[in-house]
Design a protein around this motif. Structure first.
Motif, PDB file in Angstrom:
ATOM      1  N   THR A   3     -19.596  -7.184  -0.803  1.00 57.46           N
ATOM      2  CA  THR A   3     -18.395  -6.598  -1.898  1.00 57.46           C
ATOM      3  C   THR A   3     -17.002  -6.698  -0.693  1.00 57.46           C
ATOM      4  OG1 THR A   3     -19.594  -5.225  -3.111  1.00 57.46           O
ATOM      5  CG2 THR A   3     -17.932  -4.764  -2.748  1.00 57.46           C
ATOM      6  N   ILE A   4     -16.534  -7.174  -1.690  1.00 53.28           N
ATOM      7  CA  ILE A   4     -14.518  -7.208  -0.773  1.00 53.28           C
ATOM      8  C   ILE A   4     -13.895  -6.287  -1.680  1.00 53.28           C
ATOM      9  CG2 ILE A   4     -12.671  -9.027  -1.203  1.00 53.28           C
ATOM     10  CD1 ILE A   4     -14.486 -11.853  -0.933  1.00 53.28           C
ATOM     11  N   ASP A   5     -13.402  -5.735  -0.834  1.00 58.38           N
ATOM     12  CA  ASP A   5     -12.379  -5.046  -1.993  1.00 58.38           C
ATOM     13  C   ASP A   5     -11.396  -5.484  -1.716  1.00 58.38           C
ATOM     14  OD1 ASP A   5     -14.204  -3.206  -2.224  1.00 58.38           O
ATOM     15  OD2 ASP A   5     -13.298  -1.546  -0.921  1.00 58.38           O
ATOM     16  N   PHE A   6     -10.227  -5.837  -2.588  1.00 57.21           N
ATOM     17  CA  PHE A   6      -9.252  -7.255  -2.825  1.00 57.21           C
ATOM     18  C   PHE A   6      -7.637  -5.803  -3.625  1.00 57.21           C
ATOM     19  CE2 PHE A   6      -5.319  -9.080  -4.945  1.00 57.21           C
ATOM     20  CZ  PHE A   6      -6.072  -9.860  -3.888  1.00 57.21           C
ATOM     21  N   GLU A   7      -6.790  -5.457  -2.277  1.00 62.29           N
ATOM     22  CA  GLU A   7      -5.483  -4.592  -2.636  1.00 62.29           C
ATOM     23  C   GLU A   7      -4.858  -5.734  -3.593  1.00 62.29           C
ATOM     24  OE1 GLU A   7      -5.144  -0.777  -2.719  1.00 62.29           O
ATOM     25  OE2 GLU A   7      -6.768  -1.279  -1.835  1.00 62.29           O
ATOM     26  N   LEU A   8      -4.485  -4.816  -4.868  1.00 58.33           N
ATOM     27  CA  LEU A   8      -3.428  -5.765  -6.028  1.00 58.33           C
ATOM     28  C   LEU A   8      -2.688  -5.271  -5.545  1.00 58.33           C
ATOM     29  CD1 LEU A   8      -3.278  -7.577  -8.214  1.00 58.33           C
ATOM     30  CD2 LEU A   8      -3.858  -5.843  -9.400  1.00 58.33           C
ATOM     31  N   ASP A   9      -1.196  -6.032  -4.872  1.00 54.64           N
ATOM     32  CA  ASP A   9       0.223  -5.343  -4.582  1.00 54.64           C
ATOM     33  C   ASP A   9       1.423  -6.041  -5.803  1.00 54.64           C
ATOM     34  OD1 ASP A   9       0.444  -7.800  -4.669  1.00 54.64           O
ATOM     35  OD2 ASP A   9       0.968  -8.133  -3.123  1.00 54.64           O
ATOM     36  N   ARG A  10       0.457  -5.981  -7.080  1.00 51.07           N
ATOM     37  CA  ARG A  10       0.982  -6.167  -8.340  1.00 51.07           C
ATOM     38  C   ARG A  10       0.576  -5.530  -9.470  1.00 51.07           C
ATOM     39  NH1 ARG A  10       0.496 -12.404  -6.830  1.00 51.07           N
ATOM     40  NH2 ARG A  10       0.146 -11.233  -4.966  1.00 51.07           N
ATOM     41  N   GLU A  11       0.786  -6.001 -10.868  1.00 46.28           N
ATOM     42  CA  GLU A  11       0.385  -4.780 -11.649  1.00 46.28           C
ATOM     43  C   GLU A  11      -0.539  -5.751 -12.335  1.00 46.28           C
ATOM     44  OE1 GLU A  11       1.384  -5.287 -16.648  1.00 46.28           O
ATOM     45  OE2 GLU A  11       2.576  -5.537 -15.547  1.00 46.28           O
ATOM     46  N   TYR A  12      -0.547  -6.946 -12.258  1.00 48.01           N
ATOM     47  CA  TYR A  12      -1.910  -8.282 -12.280  1.00 48.01           C
ATOM     48  C   TYR A  12      -1.785  -9.464 -11.352  1.00 48.01           C
ATOM     49  CZ  TYR A  12       0.985 -11.417 -14.578  1.00 48.01           C
ATOM     50  OH  TYR A  12       2.192 -11.720 -15.364  1.00 48.01           O
ATOM     51  N   VAL A  13      -3.089 -10.481 -11.313  1.00 47.89           N
ATOM     52  CA  VAL A  13      -3.160 -12.111 -10.510  1.00 47.89           C
ATOM     53  C   VAL A  13      -3.869 -12.175 -11.276  1.00 47.89           C
ATOM     54  CG1 VAL A  13      -4.931 -10.976  -8.945  1.00 47.89           C
ATOM     55  CG2 VAL A  13      -3.406 -12.524  -8.429  1.00 47.89           C
ATOM     56  N   GLU A  14      -3.637 -13.214 -11.458  1.00 46.99           N
ATOM     57  CA  GLU A  14      -4.745 -14.105 -12.440  1.00 46.99           C
ATOM     58  C   GLU A  14      -5.703 -14.523 -11.558  1.00 46.99           C
ATOM     59  OE1 GLU A  14      -2.403 -17.964 -12.794  1.00 46.99           O
ATOM     60  OE2 GLU A  14      -0.683 -17.203 -14.458  1.00 46.99           O
ATOM     61  N   LEU A  15      -6.979 -15.244 -12.185  1.00 45.42           N
ATOM     62  CA  LEU A  15      -8.379 -15.371 -12.293  1.00 45.42           C
ATOM     63  C   LEU A  15      -8.318 -16.546 -10.968  1.00 45.42           C
ATOM     64  CD1 LEU A  15     -11.178 -14.575 -11.848  1.00 45.42           C
ATOM     65  CD2 LEU A  15     -11.315 -15.812 -13.765  1.00 45.42           C
ATOM     66  N   LYS A  16      -7.682 -17.116 -10.629  1.00 49.66           N
ATOM     67  CA  LYS A  16      -7.643 -18.619 -10.076  1.00 49.66           C
ATOM     68  C   LYS A  16      -7.021 -18.107  -8.738  1.00 49.66           C
ATOM     69  CE  LYS A  16      -3.899 -20.878 -11.858  1.00 49.66           C
ATOM     70  NZ  LYS A  16      -3.427 -21.103 -13.457  1.00 49.66           N
ATOM     71  N   GLN A  17      -6.043 -17.662  -9.211  1.00 47.27           N
ATOM     72  CA  GLN A  17      -5.454 -16.666  -7.619  1.00 47.27           C
ATOM     73  C   GLN A  17      -6.634 -16.554  -6.639  1.00 47.27           C
ATOM     74  OE1 GLN A  17      -1.957 -15.771  -9.795  1.00 47.27           O
ATOM     75  NE2 GLN A  17      -0.675 -17.015  -7.768  1.00 47.27           N
ATOM     76  N   LEU A  18      -6.925 -15.238  -7.249  1.00 46.54           N
ATOM     77  CA  LEU A  18      -7.568 -13.722  -6.614  1.00 46.54           C
ATOM     78  C   LEU A  18      -9.058 -14.647  -5.919  1.00 46.54           C
ATOM     79  CD1 LEU A  18      -8.418 -11.032  -6.538  1.00 46.54           C
ATOM     80  CD2 LEU A  18     -10.983 -11.162  -8.030  1.00 46.54           C
ATOM     81  N   LEU A  19      -9.505 -15.896  -6.925  1.00 43.41           N
ATOM     82  CA  LEU A  19     -10.235 -16.107  -6.447  1.00 43.41           C
ATOM     83  C   LEU A  19     -10.350 -17.371  -4.968  1.00 43.41           C
ATOM     84  CD1 LEU A  19     -12.152 -18.181  -9.407  1.00 43.41           C
ATOM     85  CD2 LEU A  19     -12.975 -15.696  -7.477  1.00 43.41           C
ATOM     86  N   LYS A  20      -9.307 -17.697  -4.784  1.00 47.00           N
ATOM     87  CA  LYS A  20      -8.651 -18.495  -3.548  1.00 47.00           C
ATOM     88  C   LYS A  20      -8.118 -18.086  -2.692  1.00 47.00           C
ATOM     89  CE  LYS A  20      -5.136 -21.367  -2.282  1.00 47.00           C
ATOM     90  NZ  LYS A  20      -3.769 -21.628  -2.459  1.00 47.00           N
ATOM     91  N   LEU A  21      -6.980 -15.654  -3.042  1.00 50.01           N
ATOM     92  CA  LEU A  21      -6.930 -15.279  -2.316  1.00 50.01           C
ATOM     93  C   LEU A  21      -8.062 -14.200  -1.695  1.00 50.01           C
ATOM     94  CD1 LEU A  21      -4.134 -13.470  -4.132  1.00 50.01           C
ATOM     95  CD2 LEU A  21      -3.658 -14.900  -2.382  1.00 50.01           C
ATOM     96  N   ALA A  22      -8.591 -14.522  -2.164  1.00 50.75           N
ATOM     97  CA  ALA A  22     -10.224 -13.397  -1.726  1.00 50.75           C
ATOM     98  C   ALA A  22     -11.368 -14.290  -0.836  1.00 50.75           C
ATOM     99  CB  ALA A  22     -11.261 -12.847  -2.867  1.00 50.75           C
ATOM    100  N   GLY A  23     -10.889 -15.412  -0.591  1.00 46.10           N
ATOM    101  CA  GLY A  23     -11.519 -16.256   0.098  1.00 46.10           C
ATOM    102  C   GLY A  23     -13.072 -16.805  -0.214  1.00 46.10           C
ATOM    103  N   ILE A  24     -12.616 -16.541  -1.728  1.00 43.23           N
ATOM    104  CA  ILE A  24     -14.121 -17.357  -2.289  1.00 43.23           C
ATOM    105  C   ILE A  24     -14.193 -18.947  -2.520  1.00 43.23           C
ATOM    106  CG2 ILE A  24     -15.499 -17.084  -4.607  1.00 43.23           C
ATOM    107  CD1 ILE A  24     -15.781 -14.399  -3.232  1.00 43.23           C
TER     108      ILE A  24
END
Length: 74
Positions: A3-24
């Protein structure tokens, strides 16, 4: 299950960006392939939209990894 806890710093993040930012995925292109192959689930449902808006409280899973999206401005 990892499980990875991803702290969002804005209203939303695009799915493709989330996968990159989370290291997936190593890149946006690799993230698009994962999504296009149906390997990504959002709140338990397969998500094929690469630019799907992911907001606080949602759960994204890829294989045996879950990303819990926390926080978020907005």
């Amino acid at each position: 299950m990892q499980t990875i806890d991803f702290e969002l710093d804005r209203e939303y993040v695009e799915l493709k960006q989330l996968l990159k930012l989370a290291g997936i995925s190593d890149s946006g292109g690799a993230a698009k392939v994962l999504i296009g192959d149906g390997a990504v689930r959002v709140d338990g449902e397969v998500e094929l939209r690469k630019a799907c808006k992911i907001r606080s409280g949602q759960l994204v899973s890829v294989g045996d990894v879950e990303i819990r999206v926390l926080g978020g401005a907005g």
